[in-house]
Design an enzyme around this catalytic site. Sequence first.
Site, PDB file in Angstrom:
ATOM      1  N   ASP A  41      44.841 -18.957  53.283  1.00  0.00           N
ATOM      2  CA  ASP A  41      44.423 -18.559  54.622  1.00  0.00           C
ATOM      3  C   ASP A  41      45.316 -19.297  55.615  1.00  0.00           C
ATOM      4  OD1 ASP A  41      43.364 -21.118  55.039  1.00  0.00           O
ATOM      5  OD2 ASP A  41      41.281 -20.499  54.751  1.00  0.00           O
ATOM      6  N   HIS A  59      45.140 -23.167  54.762  1.00  0.00           N
ATOM      7  CA  HIS A  59      44.999 -23.757  53.424  1.00  0.00           C
ATOM      8  C   HIS A  59      45.929 -23.114  52.389  1.00  0.00           C
ATOM      9  CE1 HIS A  59      41.031 -24.341  55.466  1.00  0.00           C
ATOM     10  NE2 HIS A  59      41.261 -25.576  55.069  1.00  0.00           N
ATOM     11  N   SER A 113      38.748 -30.337  53.938  1.00  0.00           N
ATOM     12  CA  SER A 113      38.845 -29.079  53.191  1.00  0.00           C
ATOM     13  C   SER A 113      39.972 -29.074  52.167  1.00  0.00           C
ATOM     14  CB  SER A 113      39.048 -27.903  54.147  1.00  0.00           C
ATOM     15  OG  SER A 113      40.260 -28.050  54.863  1.00  0.00           O
TER      16      SER A 113
END
Length: 352
Positions: free
Chosen positions: A326, A329, A34
């Site tokens: 978040d 991240h 990610s």
Amino acid sequence: MECVYLRWLFLAQFFMLTITGAAKVPAIIVFGDSSVDAGNNNQISTVLKSNFRPYGRDFFGGRPTGRFSNGRIPPDFISEGFGLRPFVPAYLDPMYNISDFAAGVCFASAGTGYDNSTSDVLNVLPVWKEVEYYKDYQKKLRAHVGEEKAKFIVSEALYLISMGTNDFLENYYTLPNRRSQYSVDQYQVFLIGLAEHFIKEIYGLGARKMSLTGLPPMGCLPLERTTNFFNGYGEGCNDGYNTVALHFNQKVGGLVQKLNKELPGIRVVLSDPYNVFTQIVRKPSLFGFDVAAVACCSTGMFEMGYMCDQLNPFTCSDANKYVFWDSFHPTERTNMIISEYFLKNSLHQFYG
Ligand SMILES: *[C@@H]1O[C@H](CO)[C@@H](O)[C@H](O)[C@H]1NC(C)=O
Ligand SMILES: *[C@@H]1O[C@H](CO)[C@@H](O)[C@H](O)[C@H]1NC(C)=O
């Protein structure tokens, strides 16, 4: 007069091209998790997605793309830094086709790791599957631009490889299996072996210029701080996880040296975010941030993916003041700072 001006303009442009290295790298090709996924997970059946608001609210057009941030992620900034497009599209994104991918493409999948058993946890693309898509891409590229040009793109492209955090946080420290087989040091050695195998595989397929990304101080991710707090260890970073990240990055550095010696024509660099990221987290105000301990989205303590809900009233209004978007991240602004650091400290080697 006009002529002098034009000449100046030409020189300025030539200089810009030289420092951005536009001539040297025809494409950015991305593998990983990610930290670099531009939206491949949108197209697979996993719960780990981010193609909805508030994700992407600061991206071009305010569009949620599946990037795990409010805006752009490092490959986007790096592509721009090399004079290419200001973004790198996901291979599975139906909005793009091979003419777009010829200048850069992303095979990454959020939630994956070097270890096959990590990608199983949330049913995302394992690394071998990313490589299968890369082979498929090469076929389409040859059909689209011809044998010669495709070979040039494949061998001159810059490959960004970024994963490993999930192997530790989602797998090793969460599930019992790998912990019963390996000490954390042995697991690191196991992962480095898998990384080596992966790199030799894409080298065998023609890749030559590569950047292996080290781990961030993963004990300082807001989720790990929250977990630390509820386990009664206070509200600071998880120092144990940070030490693992440091040790792992040293081993990645060793692998980089080994590969450069062993494989003719290869150029691999280590892009290590650990120190700059630690500075950002420890002294956020030096970088213009107000908040590093919690994330922008929702309460900022544990939410990501579907829990990062557009209607949550706690979500911050200006993500540029936050280090994290978040609980797992970075914000676009953190991504930009780290990308600029890489461009100056490791990727500049591919400018010329
Ligand atoms: C790619 O898409 C564009 C429009 O989005 C189209 O014009 C072009 O023909 C497509 N190229 C290929 C190779 O399919
Ligand atoms: C991961 O899975 C693939 C596909 O099943 C397999 O080919 C590969 O050997 C596996 N890697 C390891 C290290 O087990």
